[in-house]
Each structure stands twice: as C-alpha cells, then as structure tokens.
Enzyme design. Sequence first.
Site, PDB file in Angstrom:
ATOM      1  N   LYS A 153      -8.156  -1.659   6.651  1.00 46.11           N
ATOM      2  CA  LYS A 153      -8.312  -2.972   7.255  1.00 46.11           C
ATOM      3  C   LYS A 153      -7.302  -3.915   6.591  1.00 46.11           C
ATOM      4  CE  LYS A 153      -9.847  -7.234   7.978  1.00 46.11           C
ATOM      5  NZ  LYS A 153      -9.075  -8.386   7.488  1.00 46.11           N
TER       6      LYS A 153
ATOM      7  N   GLU B 288      -9.293  -4.690  -7.169  1.00 52.19           N
ATOM      8  CA  GLU B 288      -8.314  -5.482  -7.911  1.00 52.19           C
ATOM      9  C   GLU B 288      -8.462  -6.917  -7.445  1.00 52.19           C
ATOM     10  OE1 GLU B 288      -3.856  -6.644  -7.877  1.00 52.19           O
ATOM     11  OE2 GLU B 288      -3.949  -4.503  -8.360  1.00 52.19           O
TER      12      GLU B 288
ATOM     13  N   CYS C 263      -0.783 -11.291  -7.791  1.00 56.31           N
ATOM     14  CA  CYS C 263      -1.933 -11.137  -8.692  1.00 56.31           C
ATOM     15  C   CYS C 263      -1.501 -11.056 -10.145  1.00 56.31           C
ATOM     16  CB  CYS C 263      -2.711  -9.877  -8.327  1.00 56.31           C
ATOM     17  SG  CYS C 263      -3.404  -9.888  -6.664  1.00 56.31           S
TER      18      CYS C 263
ATOM     19  N   GLU D 253      -7.477 -19.841 -10.674  1.00 51.82           N
ATOM     20  CA  GLU D 253      -6.216 -19.242 -10.249  1.00 51.82           C
ATOM     21  C   GLU D 253      -5.616 -20.106  -9.138  1.00 51.82           C
ATOM     22  OE1 GLU D 253      -4.605 -14.823  -8.970  1.00 51.82           O
ATOM     23  OE2 GLU D 253      -6.588 -15.453  -8.289  1.00 51.82           O
TER      24      GLU D 253
END
Length: 539
Positions: A191, A264, A298, A396
């Site tokens: 997906k 992750e 990331c 973040e």
Amino acid sequence: MSLETESRANVLAATGISASRLAALADRVDADGSETIEVRAPATDTAVGAVPDCDGSDVERAVDRARAAQSSWAETAMDERREIVARFGDLVLNHRAELLDILQLETGKSRRHAVEEVVDVALTCSYYADRGDAAFREERRRGAIPPATTARVTYEPVGVVGAISPWNYPLTLSLTDVLPALIAGNSVVLKPDEKTPYTALALADLLERAGLPDGCFEIVTGRGATVGPALIDRVDYISFTGSTETGRLVAEQAGRNLIGCSLELGGKNPLLVLDDADIEEAARGAVQACFSNAGQLCLAAERVYVADSIHDEFVEAFVAATRDLTLGTGFDYEDDVGSLIDGDQLERVERHVEDARERGATVLTGGERRPDVGPFCYEPTILTDLEPEATAACEETFGPVVSVESVPNVATAIERANDSEYGLNASVWTGDRERGVAVAREIDCGTVCVNDAYVSGWAAVDAPMGGFGDSGLGRRHGPEGIKRYLESRTIATSRTGPLDVPPGVPTAWYARGMFALARLQQRLPTVASVTRRLRDAGF
C-alpha cells in the site's frame, strides 16, 4: 483545453513521462469502484493523474491473489528467485530516467536526491540476490544432551506480507521491505502513500518484466485510513514506515491479530561536532544531514550540538554552506533542495519556525517560504537559542529546519543527544575516528555514523537498520531484514529414545544422574565456545 489540463501538459512536458504512461500504471490496480484519488505534483501543485481509491473488498481480492501465488513462489528454486531480483536491479538502472522523473513528479524532490533512491534500490537488489539466502539456510544448533540428541532450525516464509510505505522516499522505502520478503518466498501486497502511487506501480511493472510471477506482488492504492486497517486484518505480517502516531495504531492492530510487525517511525536526530572535528568537513556534512530531500528524511539531523571551542567557527561555516544551496524544482541536476510535499507539510514547518521565533530563537539563515520558486518551497533554515519548550525542539519538524546549540564537553553532547524519546539516527564528527566510535557507543540510536551524515549507515545493507524507543520496532537490511519475514521451526532428535527415566532405574538414581550431567555440561566448553576463544586470542 482547460487551464488545469494545459498546466498538467506543461508539467509533464518537463519530464519524460506522458499522461498515457501514468494512466497505464494506474490501470495495474484492480478496483471495483469508480472513485479515484488525485495525484498532484508538489513543484506546481498541479494534478497530473489519478489512481483508484481502493476499499476493503479490493484489498481482500489483492490478498487472495497474493495468497494463491505464494505457495508456488516459495517452492521456486532459490537460484531462480535470485536471478529475478538481479534482473530487476538491472532494469531499475536501465529505466533510471523514467524512475527519476516519476520520483520528482510525485515528491517534488531535487534530482540529486532522487538519484540516491535509484542507486539504493540497485545496491539492495545486488545484496539480496547475492547473499539473501544465507538468512534462511538450515542451521545446526546444540542439542539438549549432545551427542545423544540433536537440534536443527529450519525456516519458511510467513506467507503474505503487507507493506505500507511513505511518500518521502517511495522507491527506497518500498523496496527495502518488499525485496527481502520476496527473496524469502513470501508474496507481498504493498500500500503506497496516496501522494506517491506511481513510483510503486512503476516498480511493479519492472518486477513483472524481471519475471516475478503474477500475484506475488500486488499493489492497492487508496487512503491510509481505509486501506491500511483492511490490509493488516488479512496479511500474515505487516511492515510500516511512517509517523510514530500511526505506527502505534499499526502495532496495536497487528497485536490484536497476533501477527508480526516491523515499524520505522519518527526521529529527532542529533548531530555532534566534537572539538577536534574538521570544521569545513563537518559543516558540509551537516548541510547534507539536515537538508537532504528538504529535510523530509527520517534520518535527517534536526539537532546539532557543537563543542564550545569551535562553535562560532562551525556556525559561520555551516551558515555559509547553507546559503550556497540552490532551491528549485527543475527536472535536472541544477538544484540542491526541492519542494516540500504539500501545503500541510509547509504549514507544519512554518508553525515550528514561527513558534521558535516567538520564544526568542534567532534565525541565522532561511526562515521563509519561497512561493517564487514553488508553492511549497521553504528555505533551508538554521536556528539558534532555541528554547527547550519550543515545538521545534520537542517535535519532529520533518522539513529543512535545524537548531544549533553550544555544549561544554562530550559528556554534555551525549546527554543532549539522548534527551529524546526517539532514537533513529545520529552523526558524530571528529578528527579521531576511534574517539568517534567510542562516542557512538554511548548514543541511544539504531544507527550512528561517524564523519558522515547518514549514507554510510543506510547504505551498509548488510547491517541492520532501525530505531530505539519511539523510532520503531524491528530492523530492515541485512539478515535481520529477511528473518523478520520467516517462521523458524526447531527439529530435535534423540538417538536414545525418550528422555525420561529408563525402565528399571530408580527415579532417585535418574535424578542424580541428570544433575551430574548438567554439572558436566557446565564445565565442558562447546566446540563453538572453544573456537570463539581461539579466535579472540588471535589464532
């Protein structure tokens, strides 16, 4: 011709991608309904195509096809599986121009950063084609009572793997999960993020050309809130890359279904500049660490800690190197930093910087959106004097924004680096690599790079990659990246029959014998331990 259609034609004309090619890729998705999701090019905020908006029934059919294909794929000879992966890697390089164009079209990233993705996939293919089977070879293990008993471990694929990939690195972060699952004999249903579906569909096309059988790799496009839960409910394992908030929901659903998962998630990554670092080199590395893919990475550094003695000199070099970056959305190699993905991401970056300013932070460079370059472009930004309570210090940002802080010593730098719920990637800069390694051992992150931003860690595909704390569960890359997609089976044998009290032997005698045997095994080293001690001694 409408203005929107004309604009789309202009955008596509800058690439090697035609509207018919995008339509052909979208046709690969099997969906019953007529609803679609518009795909927009961030560089101009223009609609360039549409893909099916799949629902639960579409997901069910895709998983059924994958499940029907999986058993025969698992029985396919390993050499053939490896050859398909190797051919796919060649096709990725042969079709690199189209892949680069699609990546830029969907993400708005600069071409130089799109190159990283294409090269990474080729290297990953090479690794798994060459060494992937080592992770699931049958292993001999120590039996309960050597040599009277033996033990061996066999591995088999889990079945159907579901993968949910993000928009920021849609090529790399799809294939690093898909390839090890396939080489291990699983089928996969992917997906992709609804913002970047064409990259995944182009990969499916190349895998088919490489010889992957029908059904082994299925793609369902659609909205995460609909397709994601439907996928998790039907597969045997789920891998997810995305936000920590969504990752918790994925893990919760996987837990209810008693299936494995790897995640992750987010990061608030630190970069440490020690007092013996090469300042110009560290500044150049910091630019790469903080502003690659416009900070939508990331592994990107968002916190920089610099030794007091070189702080001012480093900041001057860092600011100068950052101001030299070019901001643009061209489909060539002229621009260093591209666009943010959409208006929501731009709003997040602006909010973080504005909050920092209101709390007294100083913007050393950047700090402004650039609509003259592109609707979602934002300048690479360096902050100082950032308050600990500021949003940019706590959350973040996932954009081209970094804060710099002076620290008195290495211990303080490590303390600051570890003062986070996240632990994905860190970077240490020093003139003494052994010192850097020693510092790296003290940092609570899954990957720590010494004198490099992130590439040396990520590209070490034989080594595990993942996060501590809120940065995720499990590991990708290396043997660990394959073993997550395998079920282990222990097969134990006895050469003496049942391990129980022999007929005619008093139970007390048997018990004394077992205790004596246990003490003997404690004192006698195994072959493996002897080999290890000899190796450690230099023999």
